[in-house]
Design a protein around this motif. Sequence first.
Motif, mmCIF file in Angstrom:
data_model
loop_
_atom_site.group_PDB
_atom_site.id
_atom_site.type_symbol
_atom_site.label_atom_id
_atom_site.label_comp_id
_atom_site.label_asym_id
_atom_site.label_seq_id
_atom_site.Cartn_x
_atom_site.Cartn_y
_atom_site.Cartn_z
ATOM 1 N N SER A 48 42.391 33.336 31.624
ATOM 2 C CA SER A 48 43.346 32.310 31.386
ATOM 3 C C SER A 48 43.159 31.103 31.979
ATOM 4 C CB SER A 48 44.602 32.822 32.260
ATOM 5 O OG SER A 48 44.381 33.065 33.383
ATOM 6 N N ARG A 68 31.249 32.411 42.934
ATOM 7 C CA ARG A 68 30.879 33.224 44.355
ATOM 8 C C ARG A 68 29.452 33.246 44.266
ATOM 9 N NH1 ARG A 68 33.656 38.077 46.911
ATOM 10 N NH2 ARG A 68 34.931 37.866 45.207
ATOM 11 N N ILE A 102 29.440 28.271 45.558
ATOM 12 C CA ILE A 102 30.060 28.223 46.916
ATOM 13 C C ILE A 102 30.555 29.405 47.509
ATOM 14 C CG2 ILE A 102 31.416 26.576 48.412
ATOM 15 C CD1 ILE A 102 31.471 24.600 46.253
ATOM 16 N N SER A 104 33.709 30.425 49.585
ATOM 17 C CA SER A 104 34.722 29.840 49.985
ATOM 18 C C SER A 104 35.180 30.236 51.257
ATOM 19 C CB SER A 104 35.889 29.833 48.931
ATOM 20 O OG SER A 104 36.201 31.178 48.739
ATOM 21 N N LYS A 105 34.744 31.420 51.759
ATOM 22 C CA LYS A 105 35.061 32.030 53.023
ATOM 23 C C LYS A 105 34.090 31.588 54.039
ATOM 24 C CE LYS A 105 37.446 35.652 51.028
ATOM 25 N NZ LYS A 105 37.590 37.184 50.451
ATOM 26 N N ASN A 126 43.243 30.369 39.161
ATOM 27 C CA ASN A 126 44.145 31.576 38.370
ATOM 28 C C ASN A 126 43.659 32.946 39.413
ATOM 29 O OD1 ASN A 126 41.521 31.615 37.041
ATOM 30 N ND2 ASN A 126 42.593 33.566 35.924
ATOM 31 N N ALA A 128 44.591 35.753 42.348
ATOM 32 C CA ALA A 128 46.227 36.716 42.277
ATOM 33 C C ALA A 128 46.882 35.813 43.445
ATOM 34 C CB ALA A 128 45.576 37.943 43.011
ATOM 35 N N ARG A 134 44.892 32.065 51.240
ATOM 36 C CA ARG A 134 44.053 32.922 52.398
ATOM 37 C C ARG A 134 42.598 32.258 52.424
ATOM 38 N NH1 ARG A 134 46.232 37.295 49.860
ATOM 39 N NH2 ARG A 134 44.415 37.748 48.411
ATOM 40 N N LYS A 166 49.769 41.254 40.392
ATOM 41 C CA LYS A 166 48.453 40.871 39.677
ATOM 42 C C LYS A 166 48.554 41.157 38.117
ATOM 43 C CE LYS A 166 44.790 41.601 43.018
ATOM 44 N NZ LYS A 166 43.295 42.396 43.323
ATOM 45 N N VAL A 167 48.034 40.325 37.385
ATOM 46 C CA VAL A 167 48.429 40.417 35.930
ATOM 47 C C VAL A 167 47.252 40.354 35.059
ATOM 48 C CG1 VAL A 167 49.730 39.502 34.058
ATOM 49 C CG2 VAL A 167 51.232 40.165 35.917
ATOM 50 N N ASP A 198 46.661 35.472 28.033
ATOM 51 C CA ASP A 198 45.429 34.565 28.720
ATOM 52 C C ASP A 198 45.285 33.228 28.141
ATOM 53 O OD1 ASP A 198 44.846 36.316 30.818
ATOM 54 O OD2 ASP A 198 43.500 37.561 29.657
HETATM 55 N N1 CAO Z 1 33.791 32.729 47.595
HETATM 56 C C1 CAO Z 1 34.259 33.771 48.395
HETATM 57 N N2 CAO Z 1 35.068 34.681 47.869
HETATM 58 C C2 CAO Z 1 35.903 34.289 46.678
HETATM 59 C C3 CAO Z 1 35.155 33.219 45.855
HETATM 60 C C4 CAO Z 1 34.178 32.638 46.136
HETATM 61 N N3 CAO Z 1 33.802 31.659 45.694
HETATM 62 N N4 CAO Z 1 36.036 33.254 44.703
HETATM 63 C C5 CAO Z 1 36.712 34.252 44.803
HETATM 64 N N5 CAO Z 1 36.716 34.769 45.935
HETATM 65 C C6 CAO Z 1 37.609 36.024 46.605
HETATM 66 C C7 CAO Z 1 38.939 35.858 46.618
HETATM 67 O O1 CAO Z 1 38.963 34.865 47.961
HETATM 68 C C8 CAO Z 1 39.559 37.257 47.017
HETATM 69 O O2 CAO Z 1 39.679 37.501 48.093
HETATM 70 P P1 CAO Z 1 40.438 38.299 49.066
HETATM 71 O O3 CAO Z 1 41.407 39.122 48.268
HETATM 72 O O4 CAO Z 1 39.988 38.568 50.253
HETATM 73 O O5 CAO Z 1 41.649 36.888 49.253
HETATM 74 C C9 CAO Z 1 38.773 37.827 45.722
HETATM 75 O O6 CAO Z 1 37.624 37.139 45.427
HETATM 76 C C10 CAO Z 1 39.226 38.400 44.579
HETATM 77 O O7 CAO Z 1 40.090 37.402 44.000
HETATM 78 P P2 CAO Z 1 41.487 37.796 43.168
HETATM 79 O O8 CAO Z 1 42.277 38.500 43.990
HETATM 80 O O9 CAO Z 1 42.215 36.645 42.397
HETATM 81 O O10 CAO Z 1 40.724 38.811 42.213
HETATM 82 P P3 CAO Z 1 41.005 40.142 41.524
HETATM 83 O O11 CAO Z 1 39.641 40.583 40.669
HETATM 84 O O12 CAO Z 1 41.434 40.953 42.818
HETATM 85 O O13 CAO Z 1 42.011 39.949 40.631
HETATM 86 C C11 CAO Z 1 43.336 39.025 38.821
HETATM 87 C C12 CAO Z 1 41.907 39.488 39.357
HETATM 88 C C13 CAO Z 1 43.028 38.265 37.368
HETATM 89 C C14 CAO Z 1 44.180 40.397 38.352
HETATM 90 C C15 CAO Z 1 43.990 38.132 39.677
HETATM 91 O O14 CAO Z 1 43.121 37.039 39.872
HETATM 92 C C16 CAO Z 1 45.280 37.577 39.081
HETATM 93 O O15 CAO Z 1 46.210 38.215 38.954
HETATM 94 N N6 CAO Z 1 45.318 36.213 38.712
HETATM 95 C C17 CAO Z 1 46.396 35.606 38.232
HETATM 96 C C18 CAO Z 1 47.020 35.884 37.086
HETATM 97 C C19 CAO Z 1 45.821 35.784 35.851
HETATM 98 O O16 CAO Z 1 45.086 34.773 35.875
HETATM 99 N N7 CAO Z 1 45.514 36.680 34.998
HETATM 100 C C20 CAO Z 1 44.662 36.602 33.836
HETATM 101 C C21 CAO Z 1 43.309 37.361 34.018
HETATM 102 S S1 CAO Z 1 42.572 37.333 32.508
HETATM 103 O O17 CAO Z 1 42.902 38.723 31.825
#
Ligand code: CAO
Length: 451
Positions: A48, A68, A102, A104-105, A126, A128, A134, A166-167, A198
């Motif tokens: 998305s 990452r 990068i 980010s943590k 985009n 979660a 955080r 999450k979606v 998306d």
């Molecule tokens: N450096 C270090 N950590 C990083 C990073 C970076 N550059 N980029 C991402 N991360 C970490 C995040 O900090 C997060 O860690 P925490 O859970 O410890 O905070 C982790 O990566 C995961 O990020 P996330 O929760 O966004 O990803 P996910 O795989 O668990 O979920 C998704 C994916 C798509 C379900 C979720 O991001 C979401 O619901 N997004 C909003 C809706 C959306 O856009 N959905 C469309 C997806 S496309 O079908």
Amino acid sequence: MAKKTTKTSKKPVRQKAKGRRQKAKPGWGKLGKALDGVRILDFTHVQSGPTCTQLLGYMGADCIKIERPGVGDITRTQLRDVKGADSLYFTMLNGNKRSITIDSKHPKGKEIIERLVKACDVLVENFAPGTLDRMGFTWEHIHKLNPRMILASVKGFGPGPYEECKVYENIAQCAGGAASTTGFREGPPLVTGAQIGDSGTGLHLALGIVAALYQRDRTGRGQRVLCAMQDGVLNLARVKLRDQQRLKHGPLEEFSQFGEGISFGKAVPRSGNDSGGGQPGWILKCKGWETDPDAYIYFITQAPVWEPICDLIGKPEWKTHPDYAKPPARLPRLKQIFATIEAWTMTKTKFEVMDLCNQHDIPVGPILSMKEIAEEQSLRDTGTVVEVDHPVRGKYLTVGNPIKLSDSICEVKRSPLLGEHTDEVLTKVLGYSAKDVADIKASGAITAPEK
Ligand code: CAO
């Protein structure tokens, strides 16, 4: 499409229809890029968010994608077709971007991101719900670092009972009302292949960003832009909410179930291939349907061209017959009418039907397979389908900019390799010296930890 013109057609397809094969006239697209000077901090992943930033990149924005270290956007390795190369999932959503890795943590990583926030106009993400907070990048912090920054987010749901969820695509299609109204009445709800959750929400977000940039010109302030996927899908499915309200006043007469005498329930039912508008339509078989799964055409019995339709299908008597002459009389008979039209379309290929009908302005649409789309020259001519070269995977097709601007150059460039522009962004955008970059590398903020 146009190459497959039928030999049976007497008149050429009208000039209007032929126009789709014409190349852009010289003079178009010569006056720079529409979003030149806009710098996007692209903190997106999956589909998305990347759809949104790629589109802004096509329009000339400088997109710097943070990934990452060592991993990158998860889609780089999802649905991989070429071993060791970035997947098409990634490459087709991340053209016209620079990639910087990068962590980010990592404290130093946070510092670099803060400098990027100050150097960019828009941060698109985009993650979660709660993820960006955080990481320490709350709206308040971002706004303090750069009051002009626009923070644009895609989330699954807006504020409410599901906002923490999450979606993914199909969840949004279901929660946005599209799935309950797609498919056949006797079957289960159906999701569609078009990524309306998306890519659809990414498009909405791009519009919100451009509007916020426009407002910033007047106010000097950035703002938050939020697009929830549920909202985006509902916006695209609004005709079904229209029908939901119409149901209170009686059956939906344009649905084939009305003609079949099947009563309506409390919610808008699935309507198969019925047209969603006031002009009835259906998908009909064409010559070769027995072996070709795409030998079909969408046929609309538009009222103003009813008479030519009757002549074409060999039913001139329907022009005056009280059961067929006027649209309301036809509504209860749609199934039988389309079966009769289909008996005619089955004697022709979908392209022959297209040519014959267009001579009379009868709206029809061949069911084009992705193979046919990939090979369609007119889509290449307009830059809607573009071939780009990638250093690892070689040539691949991508979808270019579907929005054509007359005075704006649009270049479609390949997606970046993971971290391909890390040094370039650190030195040229953020002004770090060579020694600083060496120190940053040593700190582990931009490199993957040793395994
Ligand atoms: N450096 C270090 N950590 C990083 C990073 C970076 N550059 N980029 C991402 N991360 C970490 C995040 O900090 C997060 O860690 P925490 O859970 O410890 O905070 C982790 O990566 C995961 O990020 P996330 O929760 O966004 O990803 P996910 O795989 O668990 O979920 C998704 C994916 C798509 C379900 C979720 O991001 C979401 O619901 N997004 C909003 C809706 C959306 O856009 N959905 C469309 C997806 S496309 O079908």
